[in-house]
Design a protein around this motif. Structure first.
Motif, PDB file in Angstrom:
ATOM      1  N   LEU A 108       1.475   3.919  -3.434  1.00 48.02           N
ATOM      2  CA  LEU A 108       1.007   5.305  -3.431  1.00 48.02           C
ATOM      3  C   LEU A 108       1.902   6.178  -4.312  1.00 48.02           C
ATOM      4  O   LEU A 108       1.496   7.254  -4.759  1.00 48.02           O
ATOM      5  CB  LEU A 108       0.991   5.851  -2.002  1.00 48.02           C
ATOM      6  CG  LEU A 108      -0.124   5.339  -1.085  1.00 48.02           C
ATOM      7  CD1 LEU A 108       0.077   5.872   0.327  1.00 48.02           C
ATOM      8  CD2 LEU A 108      -1.499   5.749  -1.608  1.00 48.02           C
ATOM      9  N   LYS A 142      -3.713   4.057  -6.468  1.00 47.04           N
ATOM     10  CA  LYS A 142      -4.633   5.169  -6.231  1.00 47.04           C
ATOM     11  C   LYS A 142      -4.347   6.380  -7.118  1.00 47.04           C
ATOM     12  O   LYS A 142      -5.251   7.162  -7.399  1.00 47.04           O
ATOM     13  CB  LYS A 142      -4.564   5.605  -4.755  1.00 47.04           C
ATOM     14  CG  LYS A 142      -4.876   4.497  -3.756  1.00 47.04           C
ATOM     15  CD  LYS A 142      -6.289   3.945  -3.945  1.00 47.04           C
ATOM     16  CE  LYS A 142      -6.586   2.844  -2.926  1.00 47.04           C
ATOM     17  NZ  LYS A 142      -7.910   2.232  -3.151  1.00 47.04           N
ATOM     18  N   HIS A 143      -3.095   6.548  -7.543  1.00 51.82           N
ATOM     19  CA  HIS A 143      -2.707   7.749  -8.278  1.00 51.82           C
ATOM     20  C   HIS A 143      -2.305   7.464  -9.719  1.00 51.82           C
ATOM     21  O   HIS A 143      -1.846   8.367 -10.413  1.00 51.82           O
ATOM     22  CB  HIS A 143      -1.556   8.448  -7.553  1.00 51.82           C
ATOM     23  CG  HIS A 143      -1.871   8.794  -6.129  1.00 51.82           C
ATOM     24  ND1 HIS A 143      -2.949   9.575  -5.774  1.00 51.82           N
ATOM     25  CD2 HIS A 143      -1.271   8.434  -4.965  1.00 51.82           C
ATOM     26  CE1 HIS A 143      -2.985   9.696  -4.462  1.00 51.82           C
ATOM     27  NE2 HIS A 143      -1.981   9.012  -3.945  1.00 51.82           N
ATOM     28  N   SER A 165      -9.430   0.886  -8.204  1.00 51.31           N
ATOM     29  CA  SER A 165     -10.024   2.207  -8.426  1.00 51.31           C
ATOM     30  C   SER A 165      -9.447   2.902  -9.648  1.00 51.31           C
ATOM     31  O   SER A 165      -9.804   4.044  -9.933  1.00 51.31           O
ATOM     32  CB  SER A 165      -9.828   3.078  -7.183  1.00 51.31           C
ATOM     33  OG  SER A 165      -8.449   3.193  -6.867  1.00 51.31           O
ATOM     34  N   TYR A 218      -4.328  -1.361  -4.526  1.00 51.44           N
ATOM     35  CA  TYR A 218      -3.502  -0.344  -3.885  1.00 51.44           C
ATOM     36  C   TYR A 218      -3.093   0.793  -4.814  1.00 51.44           C
ATOM     37  O   TYR A 218      -2.502   1.777  -4.362  1.00 51.44           O
ATOM     38  CB  TYR A 218      -2.242  -0.982  -3.293  1.00 51.44           C
ATOM     39  CG  TYR A 218      -2.527  -1.993  -2.212  1.00 51.44           C
ATOM     40  CD1 TYR A 218      -3.268  -1.649  -1.084  1.00 51.44           C
ATOM     41  CD2 TYR A 218      -2.062  -3.298  -2.313  1.00 51.44           C
ATOM     42  CE1 TYR A 218      -3.537  -2.571  -0.090  1.00 51.44           C
ATOM     43  CE2 TYR A 218      -2.314  -4.235  -1.322  1.00 51.44           C
ATOM     44  CZ  TYR A 218      -3.059  -3.877  -0.211  1.00 51.44           C
ATOM     45  OH  TYR A 218      -3.332  -4.796   0.767  1.00 51.44           O
ATOM     46  N   LYS A 240       0.824  -1.206   0.000  1.00 57.81           N
ATOM     47  CA  LYS A 240       0.000   0.000   0.000  1.00 57.81           C
ATOM     48  C   LYS A 240       0.861   1.261   0.000  1.00 57.81           C
ATOM     49  O   LYS A 240       0.630   2.182  -0.803  1.00 57.81           O
ATOM     50  CB  LYS A 240      -0.932  -0.005   1.216  1.00 57.81           C
ATOM     51  CG  LYS A 240      -1.860   1.193   1.303  1.00 57.81           C
ATOM     52  CD  LYS A 240      -2.758   1.077   2.528  1.00 57.81           C
ATOM     53  CE  LYS A 240      -3.677   2.285   2.633  1.00 57.81           C
ATOM     54  NZ  LYS A 240      -4.583   2.169   3.814  1.00 57.81           N
TER      55      LYS A 240
END
Length: 209
Positions: free
Chosen positions: A30, A51-52, A77, A49, A26
């Motif tokens: 990031l 996210k960006h 996501s 994990y 995680k």
């Protein structure tokens, strides 16, 4: 790859993910931004994990592992595409990705040096290479123990080498190590690396003449 290993991989890994691997992944991921390439994505433990990232392209040569990872795409996501390819021969143009990721994969790839060269090739000059790997310990006794156990370990864990000196391989492949975090008595390393210079390959060719 044996038929039984992909079936047991998730049950074997889930306890390790709960006690710490998940948190390590995680925090590392990031930092994965822009167009992201993941090498040896396995059953997709990393997918949730991200996210960006704008998009993640994941390569996985084992069909059974790849098929299992489709379940994890639904939990992600960001857009994720999984393709069949080898880390030693990536089907992408030079300078294609902002971030290249490898987690617990260089221990298994038959030619990790070639895989690292390929990661470097497809990463943009200002990009990042993010790794989470286990390595050979510097301690004489435990390093020798890893050497002794590796032939047996490779057999039961589908080619995994306990005694790879991954950090040394990274430094020998035209990459600059920008950050190292040590975990679990230094047997696991989180590494952030970048490209040293664009003329690395030219210098290597000259040195080999």
């Amino acid at each position: 790859m044996s038929n039984w290993f992909p079936k047991l991989y998730n049950p074997l890994m889930k306890p390790l993910e709960k006690i710490g691997f998940g948190n390590i992944r995680k925090e590392l991921l990031l930092n994965a931004k822009g167009q992201v390439l993941e090498i040896g994505s396995g059953t997709g433990f990393n997918f949730s994990y991200y996210k960006h990232a704008d998009k993640v392209v994941a390569v996985e040569p084992a069909t059974q592992m790849k098929e299992q990872s489709f379940i994890q795409i639904k939990k992600a996501s960001v857009p994720i595409e999984v393709i069949s390819a080898s880390g030693e021969k990536l089907p992408f143009a030079d300078n294609s990705f902002d971030t290249v990721v490898g987690t617990l994969v260089l221990c298994t790839i038959p030619n990790p040096e070639q895989a690292l060269k390929e990661m470097r090739r497809v990463c943009k000059p200002n990009g990042k290479i993010l790794l989470f790997e286990h390595v050979r310990l510097e301690n004489k006794f435990f390093g020798s123990l890893q050497d002794w156990l590796t032939p047996f370990w490779k057999h039961i864990c589908d080619g995994c080498h306990l005694n790879r000196n991954t950090l040394q391989l990274i430094e020998q492949t035209g990459l600059q190590v920008d950050m190292i975090e040590k975990h679990y008595k230094k047997i696991f390393l989180v590494i952030e690396a970048s490209i040293i210079s664009n003329d690395y390959e030219r210098r290597s060719e000259i040195e080999n003449i």
